[in-house]
Design an enzyme around this catalytic site. Structure first.
Site, mmCIF file in Angstrom:
data_model
loop_
_atom_site.group_PDB
_atom_site.id
_atom_site.type_symbol
_atom_site.label_atom_id
_atom_site.label_comp_id
_atom_site.label_asym_id
_atom_site.label_seq_id
_atom_site.Cartn_x
_atom_site.Cartn_y
_atom_site.Cartn_z
ATOM 1 C CG ASP A 1 -2.258 0.645 0.959
ATOM 2 O OD1 ASP A 1 -2.290 1.888 0.972
ATOM 3 O OD2 ASP A 1 -3.265 -0.056 0.752
ATOM 4 C CG HIS B 1 -5.228 3.805 1.483
ATOM 5 N ND1 HIS B 1 -4.881 2.548 1.040
ATOM 6 C CD2 HIS B 1 -6.547 3.954 1.195
ATOM 7 C CE1 HIS B 1 -5.947 1.964 0.508
ATOM 8 N NE2 HIS B 1 -6.975 2.795 0.580
ATOM 9 C CG ASN C 1 -13.874 2.068 -3.460
ATOM 10 O OD1 ASN C 1 -14.065 0.904 -3.151
ATOM 11 N ND2 ASN C 1 -13.086 2.871 -2.770
ATOM 12 C CB SER D 1 -9.163 0.426 0.508
ATOM 13 O OG SER D 1 -8.517 0.563 -0.713
#
Length: 409
Positions: free
Chosen positions: A156, A188, A286, A359
């Site tokens: 990530d 994130h 998404n 996520s």
């Protein structure tokens, strides 16, 4: 080459992924040089993909363990490489490299699907419960497994290495983003690592980690701006596989269009990783707007059949408005997990934050996979099967939720 491609609404980088036949690294290096004048360094020569750019004369990197190269090539060179794939040689496929992004959902309207619109201030409201709603929903507090002895790689935006909740934890880190160290300048990655492997009894607020005893491998494959490339992700996967990680968690992706085929390179890499006992789980994406009647297909690389695709549900166990669905048979949602208003670790000085997205659902599944791996010794396809078999069936279409809501053992 234009940065706009025909792969969904994603972008290309101008580089290429070269998938190799099994056990053909040396022959592939010779063939790329012979037919296209492309010289790739081997992972035996460098420690990360970004370092390859500093090698004199190198056009890219061959990830030996995965059997894939990432190279820069002009149009004529790419055409020559593509022609070589039609011969009975070491090159199997050529694909454009894509830009990928961290998957966090945009803020919802107040009250929509239980979405928190106050960011980190939700922490005070959560403090009354010993565990986040997500951990309670998947039964994370009911068993004795902690993920001890199981290695989990979260690829990530990096990790906040000085976060106080991880002061006693050993965390292996590696950055694959050129010019950036592993420190998380985005948030994130720290959030996803917290959900997968964070504490059940943190210094403040509710417990938020599914597998608090797992061994954390934090790979930075997305920049501090939250963007990255296929090549950096593949380098991170190679690192995780060679490090013996049982699970790789990918909360990232690139949008796809209905009917668009999945990446054969990522599919082959996922199968090769499975043979090395590494399961890859990835965010479904998404791009949907279910309230507006739009269900978008599962994103890249989660749409690969051998990568476990994770959708998101809210606290009422309804499918999140943004969560992608099974539009194409080969790009199916396999499981769902909590992905709306998820509380977890964050960069300093905030320490904690609540955000939404597939996520946020993905590391819930990665953490449960670590628990199952510890309890049953399961790896690879057995681990995938146990995740599906133990899921809580939901009264919703399988095209939206797959086998159901992931459950801790």
């Amino acid at each position: 080459m234009s940065t706009t491609n025909n792969t969904g609404n994603g972008e290309e980088t101008g580089r290429y992924l070269i998938l190799l036949q099994e056990d053909s690294a040396a022959a592939a290096l010779r063939t790329m040089a012979r037919v296209a004048g492309v010289r790739a360094a081997s992972t035996a020569d460098v420690t990360s993909y970004g370092a390859a750019d500093s090698l004199s004369g190198a056009d890219g990197l061959l990830l030996h363990d995965l059997g894939v190269a990432v190279v820069r090539a002009a149009h004529d060179q790419a055409d020559a490489l593509l022609r070589a794939t039609t011969e009975h040689g070491p090159l199997a496929r050529v694909e454009p490299e894509r830009v990928v992004r961290a998957y966090s959902a945009p803020p919802a309207e107040p009250g929509e699907s239980g979405q928190d619109t106050t960011g980190g201030s939700a922490h005070s409201a959560l403090a009354e419960s010993p565990l986040t709603w997500g951990l309670r929903a998947i039964g994370a507090g009911s068993g004795t497994a902690t993920g001890a002895g199981v290695r989990v790689a979260v690829l990530d935006t990096g990790f906040t290495v000085d976060h106080p909740d991880f002061a006693e934890r050993e965390v292996e880190t590696r950055s694959f983003v050129e010019g950036e160290d592993v420190e998380d300048g985005h948030g994130h990655g720290t959030h996803c690592i917290g959900t997968a492997c964070g504490p059940r009894t943190p210094g403040e607020g509710p417990g938020y980690g599914v597998a608090p005893g797992a061994e954390i491998y934090a790979g930075k494959v997305l920049s501090n701006a939250g963007t990255g490339t296929d090549g950096d992700i593949l380098a991170g996967i190679a690192w995780a596989v060679s490090s013996g990680c049982a699970v790789v968690s990918l909360s990232l992706g690139s949008p796809t269009r209905p009917g668009e085929p999945h990446s054969e390179t990522f599919e082959t890499v996922a199968r090769r990783a499975m043979r090395r006992n590494t399961l890859i789980v990835a965010a479904a994406g998404n791009e949907s707007d279910r309230a507006g009647g739009v269900v978008a297909p599962v994103s890249h690389p989660a749409n690969c059949p051998s990568i476990l695709a994770v959708g998101a549900v809210d606290a009422s166990l309804a499918v999140a408005n943004f969560s992608c669905g099974t539009v194409d048979p080969n790009g199916a949602v396999d499981l769902v997990a909590p992905g709306v208003n998820v509380h977890s670790s964050w960069t300093l000085p905030e320490k904690y934050h609540s955000i939404s997205g597939t996520s946020m659902a993905t590391p819930h599944v990665a953490g449960v996979a670590a628990l199952i791996a510890e309890k049953h010794g399961a790896r690879g396809w057995e681990l995938w099967a146990r995740l599906g078999q133990s899921a809580h069936r939901l009264p919703l279409p399988s095209t939206d939720v797959g086998s159901g809501l992931v459950q801790s053992p």
